[in-house]
Design an enzyme around this catalytic site. Structure first.
Site, PDB file in Angstrom:
ATOM      1  N   HIS A 159     -35.669  19.926  21.061  1.00  0.00           N
ATOM      2  CA  HIS A 159     -36.265  19.527  19.705  1.00  0.00           C
ATOM      3  C   HIS A 159     -35.857  17.924  19.804  1.00  0.00           C
ATOM      4  O   HIS A 159     -34.734  17.497  20.319  1.00  0.00           O
ATOM      5  CB  HIS A 159     -35.745  20.315  18.591  1.00  0.00           C
ATOM      6  CG  HIS A 159     -36.411  21.267  18.318  1.00  0.00           C
ATOM      7  ND1 HIS A 159     -36.351  22.074  16.999  1.00  0.00           N
ATOM      8  CD2 HIS A 159     -37.440  22.069  19.059  1.00  0.00           C
ATOM      9  CE1 HIS A 159     -37.251  23.254  17.436  1.00  0.00           C
ATOM     10  NE2 HIS A 159     -37.755  23.255  18.271  1.00  0.00           N
TER      11      HIS A 159
ATOM     12  N   GLU B   2     -34.324  16.139  17.158  1.00  0.00           N
ATOM     13  CA  GLU B   2     -32.988  15.797  16.474  1.00  0.00           C
ATOM     14  C   GLU B   2     -32.016  16.220  17.676  1.00  0.00           C
ATOM     15  O   GLU B   2     -31.001  15.670  17.671  1.00  0.00           O
ATOM     16  CB  GLU B   2     -33.022  16.600  15.231  1.00  0.00           C
ATOM     17  CG  GLU B   2     -33.836  16.514  14.147  1.00  0.00           C
ATOM     18  CD  GLU B   2     -35.058  17.437  14.428  1.00  0.00           C
ATOM     19  OE1 GLU B   2     -35.410  17.641  15.280  1.00  0.00           O
ATOM     20  OE2 GLU B   2     -35.463  17.848  13.031  1.00  0.00           O
TER      21      GLU B   2
ATOM     22  N   CYS C 276     -34.960  22.192  11.764  1.00  0.00           N
ATOM     23  CA  CYS C 276     -35.453  23.539  11.698  1.00  0.00           C
ATOM     24  C   CYS C 276     -34.258  24.333  11.562  1.00  0.00           C
ATOM     25  O   CYS C 276     -32.905  24.004  11.789  1.00  0.00           O
ATOM     26  CB  CYS C 276     -35.959  24.316  13.211  1.00  0.00           C
ATOM     27  SG  CYS C 276     -34.653  23.749  14.691  1.00  0.00           S
TER      28      CYS C 276
HETATM   29  C1  HJL Z   1     -38.275  19.918  14.189  1.00  0.00           C
HETATM   30  C2  HJL Z   1     -38.530  19.776  16.294  1.00  0.00           C
HETATM   31  C3  HJL Z   1     -39.537  20.709  16.482  1.00  0.00           C
HETATM   32  C4  HJL Z   1     -39.435  21.380  15.286  1.00  0.00           C
HETATM   33  N1  HJL Z   1     -38.996  20.888  14.309  1.00  0.00           N
HETATM   34  N2  HJL Z   1     -37.319  19.475  13.060  1.00  0.00           N
HETATM   35  N3  HJL Z   1     -38.072  19.244  15.283  1.00  0.00           N
HETATM   36  N4  HJL Z   1     -40.037  21.073  17.613  1.00  0.00           N
HETATM   37  O1  HJL Z   1     -38.611  18.745  17.391  1.00  0.00           O
HETATM   38  C5  HJL Z   1     -40.108  23.754  14.206  1.00  0.00           C
HETATM   39  C6  HJL Z   1     -40.547  25.002  14.726  1.00  0.00           C
HETATM   40  C7  HJL Z   1     -40.304  25.569  16.185  1.00  0.00           C
HETATM   41  C8  HJL Z   1     -40.722  26.942  16.443  1.00  0.00           C
HETATM   42  C9  HJL Z   1     -40.920  27.339  17.909  1.00  0.00           C
HETATM   43  N5  HJL Z   1     -40.333  22.618  15.203  1.00  0.00           N
HETATM   44  O2  HJL Z   1     -39.157  25.270  19.667  1.00  0.00           O
HETATM   45  O3  HJL Z   1     -40.378  25.877  13.746  1.00  0.00           O
HETATM   46  O4  HJL Z   1     -39.905  27.308  20.877  1.00  0.00           O
HETATM   47  O5  HJL Z   1     -40.538  24.711  17.295  1.00  0.00           O
HETATM   48  O6  HJL Z   1     -37.390  27.150  19.673  1.00  0.00           O
HETATM   49  O7  HJL Z   1     -40.173  27.740  15.554  1.00  0.00           O
HETATM   50  O8  HJL Z   1     -39.387  27.590  18.236  1.00  0.00           O
HETATM   51  P1  HJL Z   1     -38.874  26.625  19.901  1.00  0.00           P
HETATM   52 ZN    ZN Z   2     -34.926  21.934  15.777  1.00  0.00          ZN
END
Ligand code: HJL
Ligand code: ZN
Length: 186
Positions: A72, A74, A109
């Protein structure tokens, strides 16, 4: 140096400072990062910028899936800053300035479908035991849409841990447009 130069490519060293009160500019830089993220139907394209809230120095920048694995935005900022200081991500609080803040286009998240450690927990653990260092504030561009995990309780969990969350208004439409590129049409 002007901001436009800075937006293109990697930052030259030393990293430029921006007025620490210029939240809109930091959020624009975070959105700029999000643009770098590869489209993927199963998550959002998010960008983040880790900043010294006292000086406005940019400490690290990151975007979704920038680093190896299912990373992600962050998380990438924290890992990159930790690596630059020769510590593990778990110990990044030891090398952060006392008023570190993070700008992220989307609320951090609190649950990941992959089972990886959520960004909220990564942010909370930056706080050193004496409370002197760590991420003190999170500036966010939009709340997470209820697409993958329903209601995201990231913001309230951060606040429970004494980390202030501040919405930076103005870029919501662009942030969501970038975040959902690569998703199936509903
Ligand atoms: C934030 C990120 C990103 C998400 N949220 N704040 N920064 N990709 O870089 C939130 C989303 C999750 C899904 C899928 N996304 O990423 O809820 O595969 O990406 O662990 O729950 O989960 P995974
Ligand atoms: Zn996250």
């Amino acid at each position: 140096m002007c901001l436009q130069d800075f937006e293109r490519g990697d930052p030259p060293l030393p990293l430029p400072s921006i007025d620490p009160q210029d939240h809109a500019t930091f959020m624009r830089l975070a959105l700029n990062e999000a643009h770098e993220s590869p489209p993927k139907p199963s998550n959002f394209r998010v960008g983040a910028v880790l900043v010294d809230g006292d000086t406005g120095s940019i400490l690290a920048r990151g975007y979704t899936l920038e680093l190896e694995g299912n990373t992600h935005a962050e998380q990438c900022c924290l890992i990159k800053f930790a690596q630059a200081h020769g510590v593990a991500e778990e110990r990044v609080g030891d090398v952060l300035p006392p008023n570190a803040v993070i700008y992220t286009t989307m609320e951090p998240c609190n649950l990941r479908l992959s089972g990886n450690l959520p960004c909220v927990d990564r942010i909370v653990r930056t706080k050193t035991r004496d409370g002197k260092a760590g991420i003190k504030k999170v500036y966010l561009g939009v709340k997470e849409p209820e697409k993958f995990v329903g209601e995201n309780t990231g913001r309230s969990k951060l606040e429970q841990h004494g980390i202030e969350c501040i919405h930076v208004p103005g870029l919501e439409e662009s942030i969501l447009h970038v975040a959902t590129a690569g998703h199936e049409e509903e």
